[in-house]
Design an enzyme around this catalytic site. Sequence first.
Site, PDB file in Angstrom:
ATOM      1  N   SER A   1     -11.824  49.387 -71.991  1.00  0.00           N
ATOM      2  CA  SER A   1     -12.533  48.171 -71.594  1.00  0.00           C
ATOM      3  C   SER A   1     -11.616  47.355 -70.695  1.00  0.00           C
ATOM      4  O   SER A   1     -10.389  47.548 -70.692  1.00  0.00           O
ATOM      5  CB  SER A   1     -12.891  47.356 -72.856  1.00  0.00           C
ATOM      6  OG  SER A   1     -13.271  46.041 -72.527  1.00  0.00           O
TER       7      SER A   1
ATOM      8  N   TYR B   1     -10.096  43.712 -81.481  1.00  0.00           N
ATOM      9  CA  TYR B   1     -10.843  44.523 -80.514  1.00  0.00           C
ATOM     10  C   TYR B   1     -10.024  44.745 -79.244  1.00  0.00           C
ATOM     11  O   TYR B   1      -9.877  45.879 -78.776  1.00  0.00           O
ATOM     12  CB  TYR B   1     -12.178  43.854 -80.172  1.00  0.00           C
ATOM     13  CG  TYR B   1     -12.928  44.595 -79.089  1.00  0.00           C
ATOM     14  CD1 TYR B   1     -13.576  45.786 -79.380  1.00  0.00           C
ATOM     15  CD2 TYR B   1     -12.969  44.119 -77.780  1.00  0.00           C
ATOM     16  CE1 TYR B   1     -14.247  46.495 -78.391  1.00  0.00           C
ATOM     17  CE2 TYR B   1     -13.640  44.812 -76.785  1.00  0.00           C
ATOM     18  CZ  TYR B   1     -14.270  46.004 -77.103  1.00  0.00           C
ATOM     19  OH  TYR B   1     -14.926  46.704 -76.109  1.00  0.00           O
TER      20      TYR B   1
END
Length: 292
Positions: free
Chosen positions: A144, A157
């Site tokens: 990401s 995360y």
Amino acid sequence: MTSHHLQRPAVVVVGASRGIGRAIAELAARDDAPVVLVARSIEGLHVVESSIKQAGGQAFCLPLDLTSRDASTNLEEFLSRQGLVCDVLVNSAGFGLRGAATSLPIGDQLGMIDVNMRALAEMTLRVLPGMVERRRGGVINMASVASFTPGPYMAMYYASKAFVHSFSEALYQETRKTGVTVTCVAPGPVSTEFLEKSGANRAALFKVLPKASPDYVAAAAWRGFKAGRRLVIPGVSAKLAILLAGMLPSYALLPIVGRLQLRGNDPCPCGSGKQLKHCCRAGHPKGGTASA
């Protein structure tokens, strides 16, 4: 066990029941590869399997809980029974949670390590030696834009995606002369259930960056992998966000990311118990700014 010479090369997609994983599975099936669909949701897998078969492709379903310690063993045994060998592994499963690390349930945060990091690493390490031996194939790991910076209020995360990014790029270098490709994909926000489930869609950061479609990200990932690329960053806005993050020193970047991660009716990080919009932003004495 069937000899490797008799086994058909397959694309194994972990997290295939929805989003980017589903889109990559459908792309791989169009390339005439048998596709093994792996996810926890049996219903979701059957929907994707049906879609692939209706389009003339070949798909196999394997319902699997990635947090199970024998998940990768179960995958190996399933492939052997079907006369398949993992030629390409796509690690697209993962989840995130938004909120202060001190307030989110510890078990849920550690669950991100199990799924986003441990399961991805174990699956990769299980199949990579065989790929190197056969001198073909590779791995697509979904990271990401979050992998390029620490992420206050999504700390675990962001950290898990930083692991995926670092792990993947290192393996790319280790295997680059073996005929095997390890590609890291780092998209910005994608229009999937992930944003809703994590609560990230309500944070300012994910309203600032435009959302890409799963099909767009999957096409970029599959194209980049086949071209042997180390890193794929789909979309101009994701590239600009990463460029900006790389230019700013941490003392300037962290408050910005933290502020963009929060919204007004979140509990204030200062610990007052008040909503953010009624606390630090309004000059609450216990806190400085919303990103403190």
